[in-house]
Write a protein that holds these residues in place. Structure first.
Motif, short mmCIF file in Angstrom:
data_model
loop_
_atom_site.label_atom_id
_atom_site.label_comp_id
_atom_site.label_asym_id
_atom_site.label_seq_id
_atom_site.Cartn_x
_atom_site.Cartn_y
_atom_site.Cartn_z
N LEU A 1 30.33 44.24 34.21
CA LEU A 1 31.75 44.63 34.12
C LEU A 1 32.35 44.49 35.53
O LEU A 1 31.91 45.16 36.46
CB LEU A 1 31.89 46.07 33.63
CG LEU A 1 33.31 46.62 33.61
CD1 LEU A 1 34.18 45.88 32.60
CD2 LEU A 1 33.30 48.12 33.28
N THR A 2 33.38 43.61 35.69
CA THR A 2 34.00 43.39 37.00
C THR A 2 35.52 43.41 36.90
O THR A 2 36.09 43.36 35.80
CB THR A 2 33.59 42.03 37.60
OG1 THR A 2 34.14 40.99 36.80
CG2 THR A 2 32.07 41.90 37.66
N GLY A 3 36.13 43.45 38.04
CA GLY A 3 37.59 43.31 38.08
C GLY A 3 37.98 41.90 37.73
O GLY A 3 37.25 40.93 37.98
N ASN A 4 39.16 41.75 37.13
CA ASN A 4 39.65 40.45 36.70
C ASN A 4 40.32 39.74 37.89
O ASN A 4 41.43 40.10 38.30
CB ASN A 4 40.63 40.62 35.55
CG ASN A 4 41.04 39.28 34.94
OD1 ASN A 4 40.53 38.23 35.34
ND2 ASN A 4 41.93 39.33 33.97
N THR A 5 39.66 38.73 38.42
CA THR A 5 40.21 38.02 39.58
C THR A 5 41.38 37.11 39.21
O THR A 5 42.15 36.69 40.07
CB THR A 5 39.11 37.16 40.23
OG1 THR A 5 38.57 36.26 39.25
CG2 THR A 5 38.00 38.03 40.77
N TYR B 1 43.36 44.27 46.10
CA TYR B 1 43.75 44.38 44.69
C TYR B 1 43.90 45.86 44.34
O TYR B 1 43.01 46.67 44.58
CB TYR B 1 42.69 43.74 43.80
CG TYR B 1 43.12 43.58 42.36
CD1 TYR B 1 43.71 42.39 41.94
CD2 TYR B 1 42.93 44.60 41.44
CE1 TYR B 1 44.11 42.25 40.63
CE2 TYR B 1 43.33 44.46 40.13
CZ TYR B 1 43.92 43.28 39.72
OH TYR B 1 44.32 43.13 38.43
N ILE B 2 45.02 46.21 43.77
CA ILE B 2 45.29 47.60 43.40
C ILE B 2 45.17 47.73 41.88
O ILE B 2 45.84 47.01 41.14
CB ILE B 2 46.68 48.03 43.88
CG1 ILE B 2 46.75 47.95 45.42
CG2 ILE B 2 46.98 49.45 43.41
CD1 ILE B 2 48.10 48.29 45.98
N TYR B 3 44.26 48.64 41.44
CA TYR B 3 44.05 48.87 40.00
C TYR B 3 44.82 50.10 39.56
O TYR B 3 44.80 51.13 40.22
CB TYR B 3 42.56 49.07 39.70
CG TYR B 3 41.72 47.83 40.01
CD1 TYR B 3 41.56 46.85 39.03
CD2 TYR B 3 41.10 47.68 41.24
CE1 TYR B 3 40.79 45.73 39.30
CE2 TYR B 3 40.34 46.56 41.52
CZ TYR B 3 40.18 45.59 40.54
OH TYR B 3 39.44 44.49 40.81
#
Length: 467
Positions: free
Chosen positions: A137-141, A38-40
């Motif tokens: 707080l996490t990345g949105n899967t 996953y690229i943010y």
């Protein structure tokens, strides 16, 4: 269509190659889509600022009122970070509380998010409760990666490209693999049709090249074997034809011999019966006894000649050849015929080269000379000539006997060497001929590998023999 696919190797290879390439491409695409990172586009620190603000705000509000503060912060986080980060709230037991109402559990645990990166934990508590909670707080899967989005957007073009490339690659791969096999197949079909003229081009060193060379060697060996078989078959057929011809000759000869022998026997029998019963002219016994003796002599001569022919025609018979002085043999036979020639008022002319040797059977050659000289004397009228010549050439010995004053009809010349053939039957009875003399001469000369010809000349008839 299915029947064509089963019967064509090139179609099978093409379809299998096409399916393999497309399958590999599809698997590669799915692996990239599944395992692409996953690229943010936003840093975690941007979300941390909002998370700090939310955790501080929740410590001053009641638990029942927290939902009014959580939802705006969630929306704010989504707007500022393009929905790349999300908030999760857990009890101390690790069970997740549904946002933003905080009145139900989601059924997930905090451990379910440990593998999500990035992640940040905050310890929080509410103003009206001493129980502690955890803000995560996490990345949105649920948000798709940019790589996945790019792959999905390019899927139609990528599918067409993969298909076309697979099609072209499968075509050239099929052509490269099946071209030599097709040549080998055509050659094997030619070989099955007994055509061994074609050869496979041998310009490879792999197994197909080895197969081509082996097939070429097999074709050459089969061609040689077939050629030998054909020659053997032709020789066998020639032997069979010759055997049939000889058998036919024997049958014809003995049928003719039976007919020819019956005539003198009938004559002798009639004369003897007439003399026994003293019928008419047969009362003159002395005259008809002499005639019966003449017929008996003719019959004896014919039987002797039949026996000679039977001996010469025996399978496997070979004459006993040795070095023979043909000059001396001819001179001795001419001396023996001097009295007969004088009686018939015939003149002898000879040109016999001395010391002419050939390889032959003297007794058989003497019989040839006696028959030829006897015919010349028998069929030449008084006052004519008999001309005998013998000479030696480089590789051949030539003998000619010519008698003048007589000619043979052109249509009868080719038949003179047939058994019992007579140009003039009445004349043959006068001279005592049996019709076997020239047949015996031809048979003996064939055993010696010699050639004989009879032809008319301006003066008469000439017999030419070449050894």
């Amino acid at each position: 269509m299915i029947k064509k696919i089963r019967s064509k190797l090139s179609v099978k290879v093409f379809l299998i190659t096409l399916l393999l390439i497309m399958s590999c491409s599809s698997v590669t695409y799915l692996c990239i889509a599944r395992f692409a990172p996953y690229i943010y586009s936003h840093e975690l620190s941007e979300g941390e600022e909002i998370a700090d603000m939310l955790s501080d705000e929740l410590s001053h509000v009641y638990f029942d009122e927290a939902k009014y503060f959580i939802l705006p912060y969630c929306d704010f986080l989504s707007e500022n970070c393009d929905n790349e980060f999300v908030f999760h709230i857990f009890k101390n037991s690790g069970e997740e509380i549904a946002l933003p109402l905080l009145d139900t559990l989601t059924g997930k645990k905090m451990t379910d998010y440990k593998n999500i990166r990035p992640v940040k934990e905050y310890q929080i508590s509410f103003a009206d409760s001493t129980e502690e909670y955890i803000l995560l707080l996490t990345g949105n899967t649920s948000k798709k990666s940019q790589i996945i989005e790019a792959l999905q957007k390019s899927l139609p073009i990528l599918s067409i490209t993969v298909f076309m490339v697979s099609l072209i690659a499968a075509f050239f791969y099929t052509w490269y693999i099946t071209k030599p096999i097709k040549r080998i197949s055509r050659l094997s079909k030619q070989m099955a049709d007994l055509d061994f003229n074609g050869l496979c081009p041998v310009n490879r060193t792999d197994e197909i090249g080895i197969l081509s060379r082996s097939l070429n060697d097999l074709s050459e060996k089969l061609a040689a074997a077939l050629s030998e078989l054909q020659k053997a078959d032709q020789k066998l057929q020639a032997d069979i034809d010759m055997e049939r011809h000889l058998e036919q000759q024997r049958t014809t000869f003995f049928a003719a011999a039976s007919h020819e022998l019956k005539t003198p026997i009938t004559i002798i029998k009639g004369q003897l019966q007439g003399m026994l019963y003293q019928v008419g002219r047969y009362k003159d016994r002395e005259t008809y006894l002499a005639r019966s003796l003449e017929v008996t002599d003719t019959l004896e001569k014919m039987v002797q000649e039949v026996l000679t022919i039977s001996r010469l025609d025996t399978p496997g018979y070979t004459c006993k050849k040795c070095s023979t002085n043909l000059s001396d043999l001819i001179n001795s036979r001419l001396t023996a015929y001097e009295d007969l020639l004088i009686q018939k008022d015939l003149t002898l002319k000879k040109a016999v080269s001395p010391e002419v040797y050939i390889s032959g059977d003297m007794q058989l050659l003497q019989k040839v000379l006696d028959n030829l000289l006897g015919n010349a004397a028998a069929y030449s009228g008084a006052g004519n000539q008999i001309i005998v010549k013998l000479w030696k050439e480089t590789e051949k010995t030539s003998l000619t006997i010519e008698n003048t004053g007589v000619h043979i009809p052109a249509g009868d010349i080719p038949k003179l060497f047939e058994a019992f053939y007579r140009v003039d039957p009445s004349r043959n009875r006068q001279t005592g001929g049996t019709g076997l003399g020239l047949y015996i001469v031809k048979t003996i000369l064939d055993l010696h590998g010699a050639e004989i010809k009879i032809a008319n000349t301006a003066q008469g008839v000439i017999v030419s023999v070449q050894f």
